[in-house]
Design a protein around this motif. Sequence first.
Motif, PDB file in Angstrom:
ATOM      1  N   THR A  26       9.832  48.568  44.999  1.00  0.00           N
ATOM      2  CA  THR A  26      11.220  48.745  45.424  1.00  0.00           C
ATOM      3  C   THR A  26      11.467  50.208  45.747  1.00  0.00           C
ATOM      4  OG1 THR A  26      13.532  48.296  44.823  1.00  0.00           O
ATOM      5  CG2 THR A  26      12.114  49.143  43.081  1.00  0.00           C
ATOM      6  N   ILE A  27      12.498  50.475  46.513  1.00  0.00           N
ATOM      7  CA  ILE A  27      12.949  51.839  46.798  1.00  0.00           C
ATOM      8  C   ILE A  27      14.419  51.880  46.429  1.00  0.00           C
ATOM      9  CG2 ILE A  27      13.260  53.628  48.559  1.00  0.00           C
ATOM     10  CD1 ILE A  27      10.919  52.347  50.073  1.00  0.00           C
ATOM     11  N   GLN A  28      14.717  52.520  45.302  1.00  0.00           N
ATOM     12  CA  GLN A  28      16.077  52.526  44.780  1.00  0.00           C
ATOM     13  C   GLN A  28      16.388  53.863  44.115  1.00  0.00           C
ATOM     14  OE1 GLN A  28      17.778  49.075  42.829  1.00  0.00           O
ATOM     15  NE2 GLN A  28      15.867  47.941  43.081  1.00  0.00           N
ATOM     16  N   ARG A  29      17.674  54.098  43.916  1.00  0.00           N
ATOM     17  CA  ARG A  29      18.121  55.303  43.228  1.00  0.00           C
ATOM     18  C   ARG A  29      18.243  55.002  41.732  1.00  0.00           C
ATOM     19  NH1 ARG A  29      23.143  58.252  43.664  1.00  0.00           N
ATOM     20  NH2 ARG A  29      23.947  56.675  45.092  1.00  0.00           N
ATOM     21  N   LEU A  30      17.060  54.886  41.083  1.00  0.00           N
ATOM     22  CA  LEU A  30      16.974  54.648  39.650  1.00  0.00           C
ATOM     23  C   LEU A  30      15.875  55.530  39.073  1.00  0.00           C
ATOM     24  CD1 LEU A  30      17.142  50.730  39.479  1.00  0.00           C
ATOM     25  CD2 LEU A  30      19.000  52.338  39.015  1.00  0.00           C
ATOM     26  N   ASP A  31      16.045  55.999  37.825  1.00  0.00           N
ATOM     27  CA  ASP A  31      15.035  56.816  37.155  1.00  0.00           C
ATOM     28  C   ASP A  31      15.167  56.633  35.647  1.00  0.00           C
ATOM     29  OD1 ASP A  31      13.328  58.708  36.115  1.00  0.00           O
ATOM     30  OD2 ASP A  31      13.833  60.237  37.598  1.00  0.00           O
ATOM     31  N   PRO A  32      14.488  55.602  35.099  1.00  0.00           N
ATOM     32  CA  PRO A  32      14.622  55.314  33.663  1.00  0.00           C
ATOM     33  C   PRO A  32      13.971  56.331  32.738  1.00  0.00           C
ATOM     34  CG  PRO A  32      13.005  53.861  34.680  1.00  0.00           C
ATOM     35  CD  PRO A  32      13.666  54.595  35.792  1.00  0.00           C
ATOM     36  N   VAL A  33      13.248  57.310  33.261  1.00  0.00           N
ATOM     37  CA  VAL A  33      12.682  58.366  32.423  1.00  0.00           C
ATOM     38  C   VAL A  33      13.633  59.554  32.340  1.00  0.00           C
ATOM     39  CG1 VAL A  33      10.830  60.070  32.222  1.00  0.00           C
ATOM     40  CG2 VAL A  33      10.263  57.713  32.767  1.00  0.00           C
ATOM     41  N   VAL A  34      13.984  60.123  33.487  1.00  0.00           N
ATOM     42  CA  VAL A  34      14.805  61.339  33.510  1.00  0.00           C
ATOM     43  C   VAL A  34      16.290  61.039  33.354  1.00  0.00           C
ATOM     44  CG1 VAL A  34      15.447  63.363  34.891  1.00  0.00           C
ATOM     45  CG2 VAL A  34      13.083  62.544  34.883  1.00  0.00           C
ATOM     46  N   GLN A  35      16.747  59.919  33.907  1.00  0.00           N
ATOM     47  CA  GLN A  35      18.163  59.546  33.821  1.00  0.00           C
ATOM     48  C   GLN A  35      18.309  58.104  33.334  1.00  0.00           C
ATOM     49  OE1 GLN A  35      19.025  60.967  38.040  1.00  0.00           O
ATOM     50  NE2 GLN A  35      20.841  61.764  36.992  1.00  0.00           N
ATOM     51  N   PRO A  36      17.853  57.819  32.117  1.00  0.00           N
ATOM     52  CA  PRO A  36      17.923  56.442  31.621  1.00  0.00           C
ATOM     53  C   PRO A  36      19.360  55.948  31.532  1.00  0.00           C
ATOM     54  CG  PRO A  36      17.416  57.968  29.841  1.00  0.00           C
ATOM     55  CD  PRO A  36      17.309  58.747  31.108  1.00  0.00           C
ATOM     56  N   TYR A  85      12.040  62.211  53.509  1.00  0.00           N
ATOM     57  CA  TYR A  85      12.948  62.000  54.644  1.00  0.00           C
ATOM     58  C   TYR A  85      12.653  63.007  55.749  1.00  0.00           C
ATOM     59  CZ  TYR A  85      16.289  58.614  52.699  1.00  0.00           C
ATOM     60  OH  TYR A  85      16.895  57.481  52.215  1.00  0.00           O
ATOM     61  N   PHE A  86      12.952  62.593  56.978  1.00  0.00           N
ATOM     62  CA  PHE A  86      12.928  63.498  58.124  1.00  0.00           C
ATOM     63  C   PHE A  86      14.353  63.941  58.411  1.00  0.00           C
ATOM     64  CE2 PHE A  86      13.453  64.153  62.709  1.00  0.00           C
ATOM     65  CZ  PHE A  86      12.468  65.101  62.972  1.00  0.00           C
ATOM     66  N   LYS A  87      14.553  65.249  58.531  1.00  0.00           N
ATOM     67  CA  LYS A  87      15.869  65.787  58.862  1.00  0.00           C
ATOM     68  C   LYS A  87      15.881  66.178  60.335  1.00  0.00           C
ATOM     69  CE  LYS A  87      19.390  69.088  57.347  1.00  0.00           C
ATOM     70  NZ  LYS A  87      19.740  70.136  56.353  1.00  0.00           N
ATOM     71  N   HIS A  88      16.754  65.537  61.104  1.00  0.00           N
ATOM     72  CA  HIS A  88      16.803  65.765  62.545  1.00  0.00           C
ATOM     73  C   HIS A  88      17.167  67.222  62.826  1.00  0.00           C
ATOM     74  CE1 HIS A  88      17.674  65.252  66.774  1.00  0.00           C
ATOM     75  NE2 HIS A  88      17.203  64.004  66.708  1.00  0.00           N
ATOM     76  N   PRO A  89      16.357  67.909  63.643  1.00  0.00           N
ATOM     77  CA  PRO A  89      16.609  69.336  63.870  1.00  0.00           C
ATOM     78  C   PRO A  89      17.860  69.632  64.683  1.00  0.00           C
ATOM     79  CG  PRO A  89      14.827  68.550  65.270  1.00  0.00           C
ATOM     80  CD  PRO A  89      15.148  67.433  64.332  1.00  0.00           C
ATOM     81  N   THR A  90      18.396  68.623  65.369  1.00  0.00           N
ATOM     82  CA  THR A  90      19.567  68.859  66.220  1.00  0.00           C
ATOM     83  C   THR A  90      20.875  68.514  65.532  1.00  0.00           C
ATOM     84  OG1 THR A  90      18.245  68.433  68.208  1.00  0.00           O
ATOM     85  CG2 THR A  90      20.648  68.345  68.439  1.00  0.00           C
ATOM     86  N   ARG A  96      14.570  57.888  56.565  1.00  0.00           N
ATOM     87  CA  ARG A  96      13.526  57.711  55.556  1.00  0.00           C
ATOM     88  C   ARG A  96      12.162  57.579  56.224  1.00  0.00           C
ATOM     89  NH1 ARG A  96      11.119  53.366  52.960  1.00  0.00           N
ATOM     90  NH2 ARG A  96      12.441  51.842  54.025  1.00  0.00           N
ATOM     91  N   VAL A  97      11.162  58.255  55.651  1.00  0.00           N
ATOM     92  CA  VAL A  97       9.786  58.175  56.138  1.00  0.00           C
ATOM     93  C   VAL A  97       9.088  57.022  55.424  1.00  0.00           C
ATOM     94  CG1 VAL A  97       7.575  59.379  56.360  1.00  0.00           C
ATOM     95  CG2 VAL A  97       9.733  60.657  56.569  1.00  0.00           C
ATOM     96  N   PRO A  98       8.500  56.077  56.167  1.00  0.00           N
ATOM     97  CA  PRO A  98       7.829  54.950  55.492  1.00  0.00           C
ATOM     98  C   PRO A  98       6.506  55.362  54.870  1.00  0.00           C
ATOM     99  CG  PRO A  98       7.535  54.798  57.864  1.00  0.00           C
ATOM    100  CD  PRO A  98       8.476  55.951  57.629  1.00  0.00           C
ATOM    101  N   VAL A 241       0.591  58.160  51.017  1.00  0.00           N
ATOM    102  CA  VAL A 241       0.512  58.541  52.426  1.00  0.00           C
ATOM    103  C   VAL A 241       1.848  58.226  53.090  1.00  0.00           C
ATOM    104  CG1 VAL A 241      -0.687  58.236  54.619  1.00  0.00           C
ATOM    105  CG2 VAL A 241      -1.959  58.056  52.469  1.00  0.00           C
ATOM    106  N   TRP A 242       2.505  59.269  53.583  1.00  0.00           N
ATOM    107  CA  TRP A 242       3.793  59.130  54.262  1.00  0.00           C
ATOM    108  C   TRP A 242       3.564  59.154  55.773  1.00  0.00           C
ATOM    109  CZ3 TRP A 242       7.941  58.083  51.209  1.00  0.00           C
ATOM    110  CH2 TRP A 242       7.792  58.355  49.844  1.00  0.00           C
ATOM    111  N   ASP A 243       4.045  58.106  56.466  1.00  0.00           N
ATOM    112  CA  ASP A 243       3.814  57.975  57.911  1.00  0.00           C
ATOM    113  C   ASP A 243       4.831  58.819  58.684  1.00  0.00           C
ATOM    114  OD1 ASP A 243       3.058  57.283  60.417  1.00  0.00           O
ATOM    115  OD2 ASP A 243       3.814  55.224  60.324  1.00  0.00           O
ATOM    116  N   THR A 244       4.507  60.087  58.819  1.00  0.00           N
ATOM    117  CA  THR A 244       5.391  61.019  59.525  1.00  0.00           C
ATOM    118  C   THR A 244       5.168  61.004  61.029  1.00  0.00           C
ATOM    119  OG1 THR A 244       3.769  62.791  59.175  1.00  0.00           O
ATOM    120  CG2 THR A 244       5.513  62.552  57.521  1.00  0.00           C
ATOM    121  N   THR A 245       4.220  60.205  61.507  1.00  0.00           N
ATOM    122  CA  THR A 245       3.820  60.268  62.914  1.00  0.00           C
ATOM    123  C   THR A 245       4.938  59.887  63.868  1.00  0.00           C
ATOM    124  OG1 THR A 245       2.934  57.997  62.837  1.00  0.00           O
ATOM    125  CG2 THR A 245       1.423  59.801  62.308  1.00  0.00           C
TER     126      THR A 245
END
Length: 334
Positions: A26-36, A85-90, A96-98, A241-245
């Motif tokens: 999953t990809i979620q905004r959760l962190d049971p170690v640092v922010q349980p 993440y990729f931040k658009h330069p313009t 999000r980078v897959p 491996v992040w697919d930045t291509t």
Amino acid sequence: MKSLSVAAAFVASVQAGLRFGCSSLTIQRLDPVVQPGSDPSSHLHHIVGGNQFNATMTGDVGARGSCTTCQMAEDFSNYWTAVMYFKHPTNGSYHRVPVVNNAALASGTTGGITVYYTPYDLSRDNLKQQPITVFKPGFRMTVGSPTTNATQAAKHIGLSYNCLTTLINRGPEMRDFPTKPCPAGIFVTHHFPACWDGKNLDSPDHQSHMYNTITLDGFTNAPPCPSSHPVRVPQVTYETVWDTTKFSSLWKSGDPNPFVWSFEGTSGYGTHADYMFGWKGDALQRAMNKSECFYDGCGSITKQDMSVANKCTVKDMVGENIDGWVSHLPGMSS
């Protein structure tokens, strides 16, 4: 960490440890170690492993798990990192980078992370090797920190980037993001300490109960553990491996690096990772006792087909948009 070709030479001559893939859970905004207990946590994470993952994880999660995205069917641990993440330069928007498969993973692995448990860091210590004691239920740790700057980065050994020419040609290691587009994506390594105090399953900073005796990056011989942290545990490493291509055409020559982690940050020094132990019973110890086997545990661990692993899911507990172009990173107000 050594390039794949160099690492392979060590594998051929020594043979010790485990390497396997875990598909994305999953990809979620959760962190049971640092922010349980926080739902949501401050920034987005990419998570693999067992289906007990949630905002609050205590006790023996391996005993409670019913499925895992890892090839090793008895591994219900959870492994996670920040999201790239990729931040658009313009216009300053984010995408999000897959994640894509690392080289040499089991057929059918979907994105995810490559996980290592190595008792000898690919080559045995020159000094007398301490016995390997595996983690206990409830154990957790982190490596790195989102607040790390260039000066502090020297303390975080084993955190690195590679600009991939191909999935098997990594090129040199870097401590920060690459400075030009990478033909096959960005390869990120998180190498955890391997000496434990033998008492605490966690610590207030999630790191003080561990100690790193390695002074060079990556898979290198580790000196004996100190008296303060006398217990040698498996050396855990993640490779992602992040697919930045797909963003390469938007990165114009001469422009600064456009990639950021999900906690924003102005550099790659803040790369970090979390680990939550969750192996069933003595499965990991059996594998570590097989000192002359690499990758597969000499048959001591049950493997599952990745078509089965890929069916393991957890519900979306946060419910927010993490895909497409967004004006700000999840959890960040602007």
